[in-house]
Scaffold this active site. Sequence first.
Site, mmCIF file in Angstrom:
data_model
loop_
_atom_site.group_PDB
_atom_site.id
_atom_site.type_symbol
_atom_site.label_atom_id
_atom_site.label_comp_id
_atom_site.label_asym_id
_atom_site.label_seq_id
_atom_site.Cartn_x
_atom_site.Cartn_y
_atom_site.Cartn_z
ATOM 1 N N CYS A 12 43.398 31.570 29.786
ATOM 2 C CA CYS A 12 43.940 32.205 28.635
ATOM 3 C C CYS A 12 45.085 33.135 28.911
ATOM 4 O O CYS A 12 45.554 33.178 30.229
ATOM 5 C CB CYS A 12 42.730 33.268 28.095
ATOM 6 S SG CYS A 12 42.436 34.454 29.456
ATOM 7 N N HIS A 78 40.864 41.432 34.619
ATOM 8 C CA HIS A 78 39.813 42.410 34.325
ATOM 9 C C HIS A 78 40.016 43.807 34.380
ATOM 10 O O HIS A 78 39.340 44.591 33.569
ATOM 11 C CB HIS A 78 38.640 42.175 35.142
ATOM 12 C CG HIS A 78 38.028 40.771 35.239
ATOM 13 N ND1 HIS A 78 37.770 40.241 34.198
ATOM 14 C CD2 HIS A 78 37.530 40.156 36.071
ATOM 15 C CE1 HIS A 78 37.105 39.041 34.583
ATOM 16 N NE2 HIS A 78 36.938 38.978 35.484
ATOM 17 N N CYS A 100 44.884 42.426 31.677
ATOM 18 C CA CYS A 100 45.379 41.860 30.511
ATOM 19 C C CYS A 100 45.450 42.979 29.731
ATOM 20 O O CYS A 100 44.874 44.029 29.564
ATOM 21 C CB CYS A 100 44.242 41.066 30.047
ATOM 22 S SG CYS A 100 44.401 40.454 28.585
ATOM 23 N N HIS A 128 29.534 43.477 34.921
ATOM 24 C CA HIS A 128 30.860 42.723 34.923
ATOM 25 C C HIS A 128 32.092 43.780 35.357
ATOM 26 O O HIS A 128 32.097 44.752 34.790
ATOM 27 C CB HIS A 128 31.137 41.977 33.397
ATOM 28 C CG HIS A 128 32.220 41.255 33.297
ATOM 29 N ND1 HIS A 128 33.478 41.364 33.480
ATOM 30 C CD2 HIS A 128 32.181 39.704 33.245
ATOM 31 C CE1 HIS A 128 34.215 40.238 33.417
ATOM 32 N NE2 HIS A 128 33.393 39.383 33.232
ATOM 33 N N GLU A 130 35.092 43.966 34.457
ATOM 34 C CA GLU A 130 35.806 44.526 33.069
ATOM 35 C C GLU A 130 35.074 45.794 32.708
ATOM 36 O O GLU A 130 35.585 46.850 32.575
ATOM 37 C CB GLU A 130 35.962 43.280 32.106
ATOM 38 C CG GLU A 130 36.767 43.883 31.035
ATOM 39 C CD GLU A 130 36.486 43.050 29.767
ATOM 40 O OE1 GLU A 130 36.678 41.797 29.728
ATOM 41 O OE2 GLU A 130 36.335 43.611 28.731
ATOM 42 N N THR A 168 35.637 42.135 26.227
ATOM 43 C CA THR A 168 36.381 41.096 25.660
ATOM 44 C C THR A 168 35.952 39.796 25.314
ATOM 45 O O THR A 168 36.273 39.139 24.236
ATOM 46 C CB THR A 168 37.904 40.828 26.206
ATOM 47 O OG1 THR A 168 37.707 40.506 27.595
ATOM 48 C CG2 THR A 168 38.596 42.246 26.328
ATOM 49 N N CYS A 196 38.156 39.539 22.294
ATOM 50 C CA CYS A 196 39.314 38.763 22.344
ATOM 51 C C CYS A 196 39.081 37.377 21.766
ATOM 52 O O CYS A 196 38.079 36.908 22.119
ATOM 53 C CB CYS A 196 39.797 38.588 23.791
ATOM 54 S SG CYS A 196 40.935 37.462 24.004
ATOM 55 N N SER A 225 30.779 31.936 33.790
ATOM 56 C CA SER A 225 29.850 31.821 32.840
ATOM 57 C C SER A 225 30.665 31.259 31.500
ATOM 58 O O SER A 225 29.835 30.845 30.438
ATOM 59 C CB SER A 225 29.489 33.398 32.483
ATOM 60 O OG SER A 225 30.475 34.262 32.151
ATOM 61 N N ASN A 226 31.840 31.339 31.263
ATOM 62 C CA ASN A 226 32.443 30.856 29.993
ATOM 63 C C ASN A 226 32.571 29.451 30.275
ATOM 64 O O ASN A 226 32.472 28.638 29.155
ATOM 65 C CB ASN A 226 33.653 31.705 29.651
ATOM 66 C CG ASN A 226 34.966 31.040 30.661
ATOM 67 O OD1 ASN A 226 35.469 29.973 30.095
ATOM 68 N ND2 ASN A 226 35.318 31.766 31.660
#
Length: 285
Positions: A12, A78, A100, A128, A130, A168, A196, A225-226
């Site tokens: 991304c 993150h 980001c 996490h 982030e 996000t 996001c 995980s994504n």
Amino acid sequence: MEIRLVAGAGFCFGVKRAVDTVYEQIQTGKTIYTYGSIVNNEVVVRELAEQGVRVIESREELEKLPDATAGTIIIRAHGVPWEVQQQMERKGWEIIDATCPFVKRIHRTVEKKSSQGEHILVVGSPEHPEIQGIVGWCNGPVEVLETVEEAQKYVPPEGKRLTVVAQTTFNYNKFQHIVEILKKKGYNVSIVNTICKATEDRQRETQEVAANADAMIVIGGKHSSNATKLYEICREVCDNTYFIQTLDDLHLELPKSARLVGITAGASTPNKLIEEVQNYVRINF
Ligand code: F3S
């Protein structure tokens, strides 16, 4: 046979920006550290290690580094808690903040709102990095919740205005559901939707391609995980789905009648790897 690459596959904007920053800094010849792996992909991390990039895994490790030597610490997409950034500054190292901008915006929101006395509620996974970063930018009370059940049980401190932000990459529908629950309780709540769109778009586009494909290849880290989520989305509509980390893992078998092979990739998969897989399928099938 057609090969269709999902438009939003791979890095991304925020991850690409952070990884590019590391490669730019390597050119300076200084000692480069990243705070945590710059990206959740073993291939990239190994390649960077070969070029001398070191990873700081914890605050304890950071503390042990010598003060003010000719080195640079890069903060990944993150972000990090305020405390950690302070610790880096105290050590006198050059800091390059590749957080980001979308995550940075959340830091600024929670910092401002908590300074104004509002109670902060972060919707996301407490472990996490982030989320730990976001929590670390609050100047007052903050809580994290992740599930609908937790939202149902949630009772905020009396008389306080509540500001709600999200991780996000949080699932949009689940966030909406949680927000509805909080609103119904009649709290004085202000919602800042910080999800996001990169993740959501990638998932939707993947689903569209997979629904028409004879085979789907998902490229991503084992622990991402994504990427796992992309695999699940594909499996639902395409039985012939492959989850690979690198080209070596791919043992593609296609029926003779196959007309369309789709390729998608998690947010931590570099372009080079996607191209390799694409070329392999093009040449061999
Ligand atoms: Fe940034 Fe969105 Fe990626 S918040 S790190 S562009 S998933």
